[in-house]
Design an enzyme around this catalytic site. Structure first.
Site, mmCIF file in Angstrom:
data_model
loop_
_atom_site.group_PDB
_atom_site.id
_atom_site.type_symbol
_atom_site.label_atom_id
_atom_site.label_comp_id
_atom_site.label_asym_id
_atom_site.label_seq_id
_atom_site.Cartn_x
_atom_site.Cartn_y
_atom_site.Cartn_z
ATOM 1 N N ASP A 112 -45.673 48.716 13.082
ATOM 2 C CA ASP A 112 -47.004 49.194 13.508
ATOM 3 C C ASP A 112 -47.317 50.506 12.770
ATOM 4 O O ASP A 112 -46.407 51.184 12.307
ATOM 5 C CB ASP A 112 -46.998 49.436 15.027
ATOM 6 C CG ASP A 112 -48.413 49.446 15.614
ATOM 7 O OD1 ASP A 112 -49.383 49.252 14.856
ATOM 8 O OD2 ASP A 112 -48.543 49.644 16.842
ATOM 9 N N GLU A 113 -48.592 50.844 12.673
ATOM 10 C CA GLU A 113 -49.012 52.108 12.027
ATOM 11 C C GLU A 113 -48.374 52.264 10.641
ATOM 12 O O GLU A 113 -47.879 53.335 10.276
ATOM 13 C CB GLU A 113 -48.633 53.316 12.906
ATOM 14 C CG GLU A 113 -49.118 53.235 14.339
ATOM 15 C CD GLU A 113 -50.556 53.680 14.527
ATOM 16 O OE1 GLU A 113 -51.214 54.051 13.523
ATOM 17 O OE2 GLU A 113 -51.039 53.643 15.667
ATOM 18 N N LYS A 156 -54.660 45.275 16.190
ATOM 19 C CA LYS A 156 -53.466 45.191 15.326
ATOM 20 C C LYS A 156 -52.188 45.236 16.162
ATOM 21 O O LYS A 156 -51.282 44.433 15.974
ATOM 22 C CB LYS A 156 -53.447 46.358 14.314
ATOM 23 C CG LYS A 156 -54.616 46.364 13.349
ATOM 24 C CD LYS A 156 -54.504 47.486 12.344
ATOM 25 C CE LYS A 156 -54.591 48.878 12.964
ATOM 26 N NZ LYS A 156 -55.884 49.156 13.614
ATOM 27 N N THR A 157 -52.144 46.194 17.078
ATOM 28 C CA THR A 157 -50.948 46.319 17.905
ATOM 29 C C THR A 157 -50.802 45.080 18.784
ATOM 30 O O THR A 157 -49.699 44.589 19.024
ATOM 31 C CB THR A 157 -51.020 47.603 18.752
ATOM 32 O OG1 THR A 157 -51.166 48.712 17.850
ATOM 33 C CG2 THR A 157 -49.758 47.817 19.564
ATOM 34 N N GLN A 215 -56.706 55.659 9.036
ATOM 35 C CA GLN A 215 -56.038 56.429 10.083
ATOM 36 C C GLN A 215 -54.754 57.093 9.597
ATOM 37 O O GLN A 215 -53.899 57.462 10.397
ATOM 38 C CB GLN A 215 -55.725 55.534 11.285
ATOM 39 C CG GLN A 215 -56.970 55.045 11.995
ATOM 40 C CD GLN A 215 -56.623 54.261 13.243
ATOM 41 O OE1 GLN A 215 -56.140 54.814 14.216
ATOM 42 N NE2 GLN A 215 -56.866 52.967 13.219
ATOM 43 N N ARG A 249 -60.609 56.693 19.784
ATOM 44 C CA ARG A 249 -59.800 56.564 20.990
ATOM 45 C C ARG A 249 -60.688 56.211 22.175
ATOM 46 O O ARG A 249 -60.216 55.769 23.218
ATOM 47 C CB ARG A 249 -59.056 57.875 21.321
ATOM 48 C CG ARG A 249 -58.014 58.362 20.327
ATOM 49 C CD ARG A 249 -57.066 57.296 19.898
ATOM 50 N NE ARG A 249 -57.534 56.684 18.642
ATOM 51 C CZ ARG A 249 -57.121 55.489 18.200
ATOM 52 N NH1 ARG A 249 -56.281 54.782 18.887
ATOM 53 N NH2 ARG A 249 -57.580 54.995 17.070
HETATM 54 P P1 ATP Z 1 -55.483 51.355 16.654
HETATM 55 O O1 ATP Z 1 -55.910 51.246 15.224
HETATM 56 O O2 ATP Z 1 -56.204 52.430 17.373
HETATM 57 O O3 ATP Z 1 -53.993 51.404 16.796
HETATM 58 P P2 ATP Z 1 -55.354 48.533 17.208
HETATM 59 O O4 ATP Z 1 -55.973 47.849 16.061
HETATM 60 O O5 ATP Z 1 -53.886 48.559 17.274
HETATM 61 O O6 ATP Z 1 -55.970 49.992 17.355
HETATM 62 P P3 ATP Z 1 -55.162 47.431 19.856
HETATM 63 O O7 ATP Z 1 -54.711 48.653 20.537
HETATM 64 O O8 ATP Z 1 -54.202 46.355 19.587
HETATM 65 O O9 ATP Z 1 -55.933 47.844 18.509
HETATM 66 O O10 ATP Z 1 -56.391 46.782 20.626
HETATM 67 C C1 ATP Z 1 -57.485 47.578 21.097
HETATM 68 C C2 ATP Z 1 -57.949 47.065 22.449
HETATM 69 O O11 ATP Z 1 -58.574 45.798 22.291
HETATM 70 C C3 ATP Z 1 -56.813 46.846 23.411
HETATM 71 O O12 ATP Z 1 -57.238 47.194 24.704
HETATM 72 C C4 ATP Z 1 -56.550 45.362 23.308
HETATM 73 O O13 ATP Z 1 -55.957 44.851 24.471
HETATM 74 C C5 ATP Z 1 -57.932 44.794 23.090
HETATM 75 N N1 ATP Z 1 -57.951 43.526 22.326
HETATM 76 C C6 ATP Z 1 -57.375 43.280 21.145
HETATM 77 N N2 ATP Z 1 -57.628 42.032 20.710
HETATM 78 C C7 ATP Z 1 -58.399 41.449 21.678
HETATM 79 C C8 ATP Z 1 -58.994 40.133 21.832
HETATM 80 N N3 ATP Z 1 -58.875 39.175 20.921
HETATM 81 N N4 ATP Z 1 -59.708 39.935 22.949
HETATM 82 C C9 ATP Z 1 -59.859 40.891 23.893
HETATM 83 N N5 ATP Z 1 -59.338 42.126 23.801
HETATM 84 C C10 ATP Z 1 -58.610 42.412 22.709
HETATM 85 MG MG MG Z 2 -52.507 50.152 17.280
#
Ligand code: ATP
Ligand code: MG
Length: 692
Positions: A223-224, A40-41, A254, A629
């Site tokens: 975000d969040e 997402k981030t 979350q 995490r």
């Molecule tokens: P959270 O809910 O914990 O905030 P999130 O959904 O924001 O998580 P991110 O932090 O954006 O998730 O991504 C998690 C990990 O996966 C990061 O290391 C990111 O670089 C990697 N990632 C995200 N999308 C891809 C993709 N399409 N291919 C490879 N790696 C990815």
């Molecule tokens: Mg995130």
């Protein structure tokens, strides 16, 4: 981390189909609803780049909002990689609060503030409430403060709060709320909640300001989103206006800030408030191995579902999750430290690849001690830094005021700590006068008009204090235009010593706190003084220069730019959005995680009143955040006995361990027969042996 762009520069390489959809979608409001680690981030950072590089958006028209300063600086960092140079800098990537400060500074006069209004932190605010309530009952104070905060975040004014108050306690709190608001107005000061509330109010009431900001914020990203409160949601709506050009990303599983007024209903509300809302779900997790993901899914499946989500990963099964039962919290801490040491050798990785997470701040003390004994470098977040300690802030308030007498909170803090006959009544009169005259509190003290505003005696105390500050300013070289001349002024060390003596700070500590606490605080003051003097000697700085330097250091500390190679210690709350290869979750016990409600150290009355089930659900989401995490390995531990208020209390393993599908007594560990110490010894021996 993989490069954000493919070699051909294509913007969407490194994204899956659903992520790509989310990045490219610009036909209206967009919500990305997905579980932990699904990118997402990453969608937000990529979309910022896409808007600037492909869609002709000017960087200054894009605003991205994050939950913490740390998250903001990390996102800034990531975006800088994609948008080097000037355009990256023009972006607004900040927390809701920093955006609020910016908006208020520009619009100050429209909300009845002077542009150099002061920002009170939680401690300053609590001190005001304490004076209004005339009590030292900490639990009562905190409960009133959090009640007021919830009202503010719900956009409820004191008058309405008095009307809707349901109990005697709430009616009292509402009355304090009213005086508190008036006091802040008189001081020309705002608290943290106001940083969101006042901008929302302004944009609602003032069409001109609204248009100004809506034409400035051409695209908004949040975000969040699950942890926004009513006020923040209102601000999002007002900033984006009828064009509704925004992308929000979040995960209802979350949501861990309900106790601070955040409401997941904001997620559901988006779908009703914006019928054209495009909802995108992400299902692939790129963070964790399957075992970790499965455990996370298992736990969260015990909560009622708001939105249906599936999460899978192709990063392999991964090693079993370790569960360790320990005899005491000291044993737990030592064990975690030794296991990390051993794992670092075995896995050939860095200290920064490890994180120790826990539910409550007080757990960090034992962990820190163990890490220090084992000489393991660590950093700690979500806790109190040296510069946040009350006694350090007291002394710094004097120095800040000497350096910059426009600093009203510094004036308030210094003038009233230690007490010197300047009470709330006096400050109130001074604040009102200064507000009307548009001058600082300090400047107001010297004005003739004050002689009508205050009885002679009260004004005398104020003038004695202000004269004292002025004398210090002269000694420290302020008022000398020439820097050279200033440098030839008295050495900073002497002035500091005299200052501390003159305000009688040591005696104040011993009069106010019990002996041990006073001693500890006095030691911190001595440490601060020594540090300041050393700096002054080494770098030949004047006191003035020194104070500015301290302000910078405080900021750097908070910014945490370069992460050192160190194990990360963090509360679960502060770990949100982050990821670590190896995670150690400490204190996974009933009463700690899930936290036991009543004598919760944070002392929220709402919390106690909440039904148990709702509370356990929030704790479960916290557990979910903790588990997710971890990227490659996860280690849980719990103590059979834990020291609490000088007593050993018998503990049970957390229900969440079972919910994860694990056995609370299991130790799936190849070297289970060896103690961690033996194992570490064996490994070290192996490493010192010459290579074959
Ligand atoms: P959270 O809910 O914990 O905030 P999130 O959904 O924001 O998580 P991110 O932090 O954006 O998730 O991504 C998690 C990990 O996966 C990061 O290391 C990111 O670089 C990697 N990632 C995200 N999308 C891809 C993709 N399409 N291919 C490879 N790696 C990815
Ligand atoms: Mg995130």
């Amino acid at each position: 981390m993989s490069a954000p762009f493919a070699p051909d520069g294509s913007l969407t390489a490194g994204l899956n189909a659903a992520q790509r959809d989310a990045v490219l979608y610009l036909d209206g409001p967009c919500l990305v609803l997905a579980g932990a680690g699904s990118g997402k981030t990453r969608v937000i950072t990529q979309k910022i780049a896409y808007l600037v590089r492909e869609c002709g958006y000017a960087a200054r028209n894009i605003v991205a909002l994050t939950f913490t300063n740390k998250a903001a600086s990390e996102m800034q960092h990531r975006v800088q990689g994609v948008l080097p140079g000037k355009s990256g800098k023009a972006l607004t990537i900040s927390t809701f609060h920093s955006l609020g400060v910016r908006l208020l500074r520009e619009e100050a006069r429209h909300v009845g503030l002077k542009p150099q209004f002061s920002i009170l932190d939680a401690d300053d605010a609590l001190a005001i409430i304490q004076d209004l309530l005339a009590t030292t009952d900490k639990a009562l104070l905190r409960s009133v403060q959090s009640t007021i905060s919830l009202w503010k975040n719900g956009l409820i004014e004191p008058e309405e709060a008095e009307r809707i108050a349901a109990s005697a306690a709430e009616r009292d709190a509402a009355r304090v709320y009213r005086s508190y608001r008036d006091t802040l107005i008189a001081y020309q000061a705002v608290d943290f909640d106001d940083l969101i509330r006042l901008p929302a109010r302004l944009l609602e009431d003032n069409a001109e300001a609204r248009e100004r900001w809506q034409s400035r914020v051409r695209y908004l990203l949040v975000d969040e989103y699950q942890d926004t409160n009513v006020c923040q949601y209102r601000l999002v709506r007002l900033l984006t206006g009828p064009r509704a050009m925004f992308t929000a990303v979040g995960d209802d599983d979350q949501a861990i800030y309900a106790w601070r007024g955040a409401t997941v209903e904001n997620l559901a509300k988006l779908t009703t408030d914006y019928p054209s809302l495009k909802v995108i779900k992400l299902e692939q997790n790129y963070r964790s191995v399957q075992r970790i993901l499965e455990a996370a899914n298992n736990v969260i499946s015990n909560n009622p579902k708001l939105f249906d989500k599936k999460l899978w990963s192709d990063l392999g099964v991964g090693e079993p999750i370790a569960v360790l039962a320990q005899d005491s919290d000291e044993a737990e801490a030592e064990n975690i430290g030794m296991r990390i040491s051993a794992a670092r050798f075995e896995r050939r990785c860095n200290w920064r690849d490890f994180a120790i997470l826990y539910r409550s701040n007080h757990q960090s003390r034992v962990l820190e001690q163990a890490l220090r004994t084992l000489k393991i470098p660590y950093t700690i977040s979500g806790g109190q830094s040296f510069f946040d300690k009350a006694e350090v802030r007291d002394i710094l308030a004097y120095l800040r005021l000497i350096a910059n007498d426009d600093d009203d909170p510094a004036f308030i803090r210094a003038a009233t700590t230690p007490k010197r006959g300047i009470g709330q009544g006096t400050l109130h009169a001074l604040g009102t006068y200064a507000g009307n005259r548009h001058v600082s509190l300090y400047a107001a003290v010297f004005e003739q008009g004050m002689e009508q505003a205050l009885p002679e005696r009260n004004l005398r105390f104020l003038r004695e204090f202000a004269n004292f500050i002025q004398r210090m300013q002269w000694r420290a070289g302020r008022g000398t235009a020439d820097a050279q001349e200033a440098a030839s002024n008295e050495p900073a060390g002497e002035i500091l010593d005299d200052l501390i003596k003159a305000i009688n700070y040591e005696r104040y500590l011993y009069d106010t706190f019990d002996e041990r606490a006073a001693q500890a605080r006095w030691q911190n003051v001595i440490d601060l003084m020594d540090w300041l003097k050393r700096k002054a000697d080494e770098d030949g700085m004047t006191l003035m220069a020194l104070v500015q330097h301290v302000a910078l250091i405080t900021m750097l500390e908070r910014g945490e730019d370069e992460e050192p190679d160190a194990v990360k210690l963090s509360t679960l709350h502060a770990s949100k959005g982050l990821e670590y290869p190896h995670v150690y979750l400490a204190g996974v016990e009933e009463g700690l995680l899930p936290h036991q409600g009543k004598d919760d150290e944070e002392g929220d009355p709402e919390r106690a009143a909440e039904s148990l089930a709702t509370r356990i659900q929030e704790e479960r989401r916290l557990m979910y955040v903790g588990i997710t995490r971890a990227q490659r390995s996860l280690h849980l531990s719990w103590c059979k006995r834990r020291r609490r208020a000088r007593e050993d209390v018998v503990r049970e393993p957390s229900r969440f361990i079972k919910e994860m599908g694990l056995d609370a007594g299991a130790v799936p560990d190849a070297n289970a027969g060896m103690s961690p110490k033996e194992r570490l010894g064996a490994l070290k021996a192996l490493l010192t042996r010459p290579a074959a």
